[in-house]
Design a protein around this motif. Structure first.
Motif, PDB file in Angstrom:
ATOM      1  N   HIS A  88       1.643   5.545   0.055  1.00  0.00           N
ATOM      2  CA  HIS A  88       1.078   6.658   1.188  1.00  0.00           C
ATOM      3  C   HIS A  88       1.749   7.947   0.505  1.00  0.00           C
ATOM      4  CE1 HIS A  88      -0.366   3.869   4.295  1.00  0.00           C
ATOM      5  NE2 HIS A  88       0.725   3.067   4.002  1.00  0.00           N
ATOM      6  N   GLN A 139      -8.682   2.345  -4.495  1.00  0.00           N
ATOM      7  CA  GLN A 139     -10.004   2.496  -3.982  1.00  0.00           C
ATOM      8  C   GLN A 139     -10.208   4.023  -3.777  1.00  0.00           C
ATOM      9  OE1 GLN A 139     -12.233   0.267  -2.727  1.00  0.00           O
ATOM     10  NE2 GLN A 139     -13.635   1.853  -2.524  1.00  0.00           N
ATOM     11  N   ARG A 174       0.763  -1.290  -0.080  1.00  0.00           N
ATOM     12  CA  ARG A 174      -0.014  -0.173  -0.067  1.00  0.00           C
ATOM     13  C   ARG A 174       0.712   1.394  -0.137  1.00  0.00           C
ATOM     14  NH1 ARG A 174      -5.095   1.284   4.167  1.00  0.00           N
ATOM     15  NH2 ARG A 174      -5.684   3.555   3.203  1.00  0.00           N
ATOM     16  N   HIS A 223      -2.720   0.317  -4.113  1.00  0.00           N
ATOM     17  CA  HIS A 223      -1.732  -1.061  -3.839  1.00  0.00           C
ATOM     18  C   HIS A 223      -1.184  -1.255  -5.436  1.00  0.00           C
ATOM     19  CE1 HIS A 223      -3.287  -2.401  -0.036  1.00  0.00           C
ATOM     20  NE2 HIS A 223      -4.190  -1.935  -0.451  1.00  0.00           N
ATOM     21  N   ARG A 271      -9.312  13.122   1.717  1.00  0.00           N
ATOM     22  CA  ARG A 271      -8.462  11.999   2.203  1.00  0.00           C
ATOM     23  C   ARG A 271      -7.734  11.347   1.230  1.00  0.00           C
ATOM     24  NH1 ARG A 271     -11.283   7.035   1.903  1.00  0.00           N
ATOM     25  NH2 ARG A 271     -13.542   7.327   1.165  1.00  0.00           N
ATOM     26  N   SER A 272      -6.969  10.547   1.622  1.00  0.00           N
ATOM     27  CA  SER A 272      -6.108   9.913   0.558  1.00  0.00           C
ATOM     28  C   SER A 272      -6.660   8.788  -0.038  1.00  0.00           C
ATOM     29  CB  SER A 272      -4.659   9.402   1.001  1.00  0.00           C
ATOM     30  OG  SER A 272      -4.105  10.356   1.479  1.00  0.00           O
ATOM     31  N   PRO A 273      -6.663   8.396  -1.288  1.00  0.00           N
ATOM     32  CA  PRO A 273      -7.052   6.876  -1.711  1.00  0.00           C
ATOM     33  C   PRO A 273      -6.243   5.768  -1.205  1.00  0.00           C
ATOM     34  CG  PRO A 273      -5.776   8.097  -3.619  1.00  0.00           C
ATOM     35  CD  PRO A 273      -5.939   9.084  -2.108  1.00  0.00           C
ATOM     36  N   GLU A 274      -6.745   4.793  -1.482  1.00  0.00           N
ATOM     37  CA  GLU A 274      -6.126   3.590  -0.889  1.00  0.00           C
ATOM     38  C   GLU A 274      -5.698   2.876  -2.408  1.00  0.00           C
ATOM     39  OE1 GLU A 274      -7.209  -0.747   1.223  1.00  0.00           O
ATOM     40  OE2 GLU A 274      -8.372   0.766   1.488  1.00  0.00           O
ATOM     41  N   ALA A 316     -10.799   8.079  -3.306  1.00  0.00           N
ATOM     42  CA  ALA A 316     -11.434   8.865  -2.249  1.00  0.00           C
ATOM     43  C   ALA A 316     -12.656   9.710  -2.868  1.00  0.00           C
ATOM     44  CB  ALA A 316     -10.478   9.689  -1.762  1.00  0.00           C
TER      45      ALA A 316
END
Length: 457
Positions: A10, A88, A8, A67, A62-65, A90
């Motif tokens: 960041h 995923q 993941r 991978h 907010r940050s997306p998720e 945001a």
């Protein structure tokens, strides 16, 4: 693949240079129009300010998720995997872009190594795949990849640090190889190689009169009825053999263009070693491997089984050609002091350029070890009239092609001299031709092993 791949990522949302320029220019035009009473400046600056304020209102909070990684970490030559990015999104994130830096011996689809996609508004995960085809064996990482998620109007981006994949191991694609001739000195307890001694096995050796202690199931009734005396069948014992593969990694001559194209000498050696190991392991024999001149590659002890084949191919994928430094020469001298057990068949895969490797094969043969050398030099490199494009692959001398050609001709003469000495010492040298490469030399070694000879101790 059903789930996210890789680690993941960041990062933080940051304004893009375009958004900053548009905001500053819009407010500058508005201020200029108001102060100087220029309605044209106000007309030009107002849309920029409206878009900038609108984009700021839609900024993701907010940050997306995200991978990212590769699907497979073990490939065969010519196989492809995919660099997969799963997002995923945001609220406020609208698009995704991925770009990969080029990796040697890897082709990409699309060829630009970049791809983008619009994020789904229903907050469903979005996956983006970049196909990566490995065209040569080796151990390398794909990327690094630059990943960016954008907001409305391209005003803000979420861009983590460039990410590299896990090391992808591309194992050599073994050539087709079969051998019908038996290994000269099988010495194991189990296997399918025919022993020189009689015993319980599956291959008929003789039909002889019955002796006390023979098993009744060995009685050969047709001959017994015809002769009037009891006869039994005698068979050869089944034993396994040990094959030691010595791969010469001191030099790599030629250029590699992947399966189906041109191959270098190290390509031929790695693929031939994989083919020989696969053949003998499937027949129940034991195969070991030692890469001469390679760094950080320990000797693989002889063993049998499919797991051992995967271990051998993994070691072959990590082979790197030596740098021809003093440390490489010292490492080679230490590797040449390895132990060879009785009954072992040693197969040396070499372009016959390194004098030390051929001298080692000769010393093994003089000690009574069965040795076969396979010439892995590409066929067109054995010609004195080497074309200019192929000559450039052998030397860095670009300004003096005549001198480079003369130097290669002298090297070919030295190579022929060393190969002739090795043959005179009893080391057969054959070119790699795939199936049947070792049949004739193994038959000759088998006949030679049954003849009396003098060996050095």
């Amino acid at each position: 693949m059903s789930g996210p791949v890789g680690s993941r990522l960041h990062a933080h949302w940051q304004a893009t240079p375009a958004h900053v320029r548009a905001t500053l220019l819009g407010f500058l035009l508005l201020a200029t129009g108001v102060l100087l009473r220029r309605p044209d400046a106000v007309a030009l600056g107002a849309p920029l300010v409206v878009v900038a304020v609108w984009a700021l209102a839609l900024r993701p909070n907010r940050s997306p998720e995200v991978h990212a990684g590769v699907r497979h970490t073990v490939l065969r030559e010519g196989q492809a995997t995919a660099w997969t990015t799963t997002v995923q999104p945001a609220p406020g994130a609208e698009d995704l872009g991925v770009a990969l830096l080029p990796t040697p011996h890897t082709s990409y689809t699309p060829a630009s190594r970049a791809q983008g996609a619009a994020l789904t508004p229903d907050r469903e995960p979005t996956r983006l795949d970049l196909a990566c085809q490995s065209t040569r064996w080796g151990h390398r990482s794909l990327g690094p990849a630059t990943i960016a998620v954008g907001s409305a109007f391209g005003a803000f981006t979420w861009e983590p640090e460039p990410v590299s994949s896990e090391p992808v191991s591309t194992v050599p694609l073994p050539d087709h190889f079969t051998a019908r001739a038996q290994v000269p000195h099988p010495d194991g307890l189990v296997g399918r190689s025919r022993s020189a001694h009689l015993g319980d096995g599956g291959e008929l050796a003789d039909i002889r009169p019955f002796r006390f202690g023979d098993r009744l199931r060995r009685v050969h009734w047709p001959v017994s009825v015809r002769t009037g005396t009891l006869h039994v069948t005698a068979t050869h014992a089944d034993q396994d053999s040990e094959i030691l593969l010595l791969v010469d990694a001191m030099h790599d001559l030629g250029r590699s263009s992947g399966p189906g194209g041109t191959s270098s000498s190290l390509d031929n050696a790695a693929r031939a070693a994989g083919a020989i190991a696969e053949h003998y392991l499937r027949t129940g024999d034991r195969v070991g491997l030692l890469v001469l001149g390679a760094r950080d590659l320990p000797r693989v002890r002889a063993a049998a089984g499919n797991n051992h084949l995967r271990r051998l191919l993994d070691v072959l994928s990590r082979v790197r050609v030596a740098d021809s430094t003093v440390s490489d020469e010292k490492r080679l001298r230490g590797q040449l002091r390895h132990h060879v057990g009785a009954g072992t068949l040693v197969v040396v895969l070499t372009p016959a350029v390194s004098v030390q490797v051929l001298a080692h094969a000769v010393s093994l043969a003089r000690r009574g070890v069965a040795v076969v050398a396979i010439d892995t030099l590409p066929a067109d490199f054995g010609r004195p009239d080497l074309p200019e494009d192929r000559l450039a692959e052998l030397t860095s001398v670009q300004d003096h092609p005549v001198g480079a050609r003369l130097a290669w001709r002298i090297r070919l003469l030295e190579r022929e001299r060393e190969m002739l000495r090795a043959r005179d010492a009893g080391v057969p040298i054959v070119p790699w031709t795939g199936p049947g490469t070792l049949d004739l030399v193994l038959r000759d070694l088998g006949r030679r092993s049954r003849a009396p000879r003098v060996v050095s101790r």
